[in-house]
Scaffold this motif. Structure first.
Motif, PDB file in Angstrom:
ATOM      1  N   GLU A 194       0.955  -1.541  -0.281  1.00  0.00           N
ATOM      2  CA  GLU A 194      -0.114  -0.050  -0.314  1.00  0.00           C
ATOM      3  C   GLU A 194       1.077   1.000  -0.042  1.00  0.00           C
ATOM      4  OE1 GLU A 194      -3.175  -0.010   0.404  1.00  0.00           O
ATOM      5  OE2 GLU A 194      -3.542   2.151   0.153  1.00  0.00           O
ATOM      6  N   GLU A 195       2.179   1.286   1.004  1.00  0.00           N
ATOM      7  CA  GLU A 195       2.646   2.665   0.655  1.00  0.00           C
ATOM      8  C   GLU A 195       3.283   2.229  -0.265  1.00  0.00           C
ATOM      9  OE1 GLU A 195       2.260   0.012   3.437  1.00  0.00           O
ATOM     10  OE2 GLU A 195       4.534  -0.342   4.125  1.00  0.00           O
ATOM     11  N   GLN A 222       2.310   6.042  -1.879  1.00  0.00           N
ATOM     12  CA  GLN A 222       2.141   6.896  -2.105  1.00  0.00           C
ATOM     13  C   GLN A 222       3.930   7.582  -2.840  1.00  0.00           C
ATOM     14  OE1 GLN A 222       0.255   8.406  -0.036  1.00  0.00           O
ATOM     15  NE2 GLN A 222      -0.282   6.868  -0.161  1.00  0.00           N
ATOM     16  N   ARG A 252      12.018  -0.511   0.016  1.00  0.00           N
ATOM     17  CA  ARG A 252      11.037   1.027  -0.257  1.00  0.00           C
ATOM     18  C   ARG A 252      11.225   1.171  -1.178  1.00  0.00           C
ATOM     19  NH1 ARG A 252      13.719   5.753   1.407  1.00  0.00           N
ATOM     20  NH2 ARG A 252      15.726   4.814   1.680  1.00  0.00           N
TER      21      ARG A 252
END
Ligand code: 5GP
Ligand code: MN
Ligand code: MN
Length: 477
Positions: A162-163, A166, A320
């Motif tokens: 989900e992150e 962004q 990340r």
């Protein structure tokens, strides 16, 4: 080239009226070395675009410019949403071709000794090559969902987190995509290709951060020397290509109806506000969303392969997503023109959005540093990360370059490889592919030096140099 006027270091102007019907000036952003490499045909193509209905302010050409279909690669054009056109050729065949950069907490000393084995593993797990198909085979209904949801669709299917959303341009889904404007042929071409790299200069690369130019910004991004990163370069595959083909025909067929005359049929376009223009825009956004989903899957598959290879949890891998961006796209954006805010259709073809600090569309985590600008270089030398700067808004509708740009034709590159031998040309590099054919066309020598290209946008204040990455291994299509 004689018609170009040097305005200041790195800025060359082709004044309006240089070619017949040219409504706005063209600015070329180049060093002296890159000016030497500028093709006459690229100048002509940019000038031709400056004659199109509703073109606003100026055409901007980035230092990685080369001749393209109708409009040069490295070109930025904005048209008025009310009186202007939208041009499929000025967005490009590979709709939302773009770049994704993923950070890990692995360091190069861990990866370097095993890079050949790791790349073989990536070759096994990440589908690449001409006409390659992926593990997914989607029905028309599922595909229509991808065309609306973009990267989110992939995350919902377990490809990523989900992150991640962004940290993607437009959160990985352009609103207003219209799957009903995408042809059946495009659906057919797209059904088996989601999660595939494709061929040519598309790639998946394992890199190491080898130079930091801005400590503070690198820290905000969580980047440091010796760190291993993953870069993905791919687009909308056959589906996006077919959307471009389909709407070039629609555009050509509607030229007479709208009274548009063109200096070059490759610039075939339609009024943005017309039914044809809106249909293309809806289909283009759908294709763009397919590309966002594609890179989401590719990034995840690659990271997952690296993770398993080293026997790590996701947490220990330190996965990340730094950023994911489009460099072939048309977007409606607000820009200041002669002191007035206008709504424009910004065409970026081989150009990267480069919004400055505090722009509303920069993700909150990066708000104070500006939007990350990811610039691949070539398979042998290096790639760069920059951040958008204030001057991009006045100098290029918030845009920067997108790569190194080709120096040698594909056939010339192959000739060099035939003469010297692939082994020697790629000395010390780990490059894997299903077939050897594309590698020969994609040798580092076939590209301009990307460091020269990024230096120009850095010096102009369009984007700021932050970090350099060197390849440890590359998967080519
Ligand atoms: P394009 O979007 O025009 O297809 O390609 C973008 C840029 O990717 C090219 O201009 C070139 O600088 C870069 N590029 C092509 N192949 C590779 C590769 O294998 N690795 C890296 N890092 N960059 C590449
Ligand atoms: Mn590309
Ligand atoms: Mn592409």
């Amino acid at each position: 080239k004689e018609a170009l006027q040097k305005k200041s270091p790195y800025v060359y102007l082709l004044p309006e009226g240089t070619v017949q019907g040219q409504k706005v000036p063209v600015y070329f952003y180049l060093s002296e070395r890159l000016l030497e490499l500028l093709e006459e045909d690229a100048i002509r193509q940019a000038a031709n675009a400056a004659t199109l209905p509703g073109v606003v302010k100026a055409i901007y050409v980035m230092p990685d410019v080369h001749v393209g279909y109708g409009f040069p690669v490295g070109g930025v054009m904005a048209t008025d949403t009310k009186e202007g056109i939208i041009s499929p050729g000025s967005i490009g065949y590979d709709i939302n071709c773009g770049v994704r950069l993923i950070a890990t907490s692995l360091t190069a000393d861990k990866v370097y000794p095993v890079r050949e084995k790791l790349m073989q593993e990536i070759l096994r797990n990440v589908p690449a090559g001409v006409g390659s198909t992926g593990k997914l085979k989607l029905s028309k209904k599922e595909l229509a969902e991808v065309l609306v949801k973009g990267a989110r669709w992939a995350v919902e299917r377990g490809f990523g987190f989900e992150e991640d959303l962004q940290h993607i341009e437009s959160e990985g889904a352009l609103p207003g995509a219209d799957p009903s404007k995408v042809s059946n042929t495009a659906y057919e071409r797209g059904s088996g290709e989601l999660g595939t790299v494709g061929s040519g200069n598309h790639f998946v690369e394992i890199q190491v951060v080898d130079e930091i130019y801005d400590e503070e910004i690198s820290e905000t991004l969580g980047l440091y020397e010796g760190q291993v990163t993953i870069m993905v370069h791919s687009g909308s595959r056959g589906l996006g290509h077919q959307v471009c083909v389909d709407y070039l025909k629609v555009a050509k067929d509607s030229l007479a109806k709208y009274g548009i005359s063109l200096p070059d049929m490759q610039l075939a376009c339609m009024p943005f506000s017309s039914p044809e223009g809106q249909s293309y825009f809806g289909a283009m956004k759908a294709a763009a969303n397919y590309a966002f989903a594609n890179r989401q899957i590719l990034g995840y598959l690659t990271a997952d392969t690296v993770r398993r290879f080293f026997g790590l949890s996701w947490e220990d891998l330190g996965y990340r997503l730094i950023y994911d961006l489009a460099h072939n796209i048309g977007k409606v954006e607000k820009h200041r023109v002669n002191g007035k805010v206008m709504e424009l259709v910004v065409h970026r073809k081989g150009a990267t959005r480069a919004f400055p600090p505090f722009h509303g569309e920069v993700p909150p985590a990066y708000r104070s540093i500006g939007q990350p600008v990811l610039i691949p270089g070539d398979v042998g030398r290096y790639s760069f990360l920059l951040v958008g700067q204030e001057r991009s808004m006045e100098m290029s509708f918030g845009s920067a370059c997108h790569g190194a740009g080709r120096l040698m034709s594909r056939s010339k590159a192959k000739e060099l490889v035939r003469r010297e031998g692939l082994e020697k040309v790629l000395e010390g590099l780990v490059v894997v592919a299903k077939g050897k054919g594309t590698i020969a066309e994609e040798i580092p020598q076939a590209y301009k030096d990307v460091s020269e290209v990024v230096r120009v946008v850095h010096e102009l204040g369009i984007a700021k140099l932050v970090a350099r990455m060197r390849p440890l291994g590359t998967l080519k299509g």
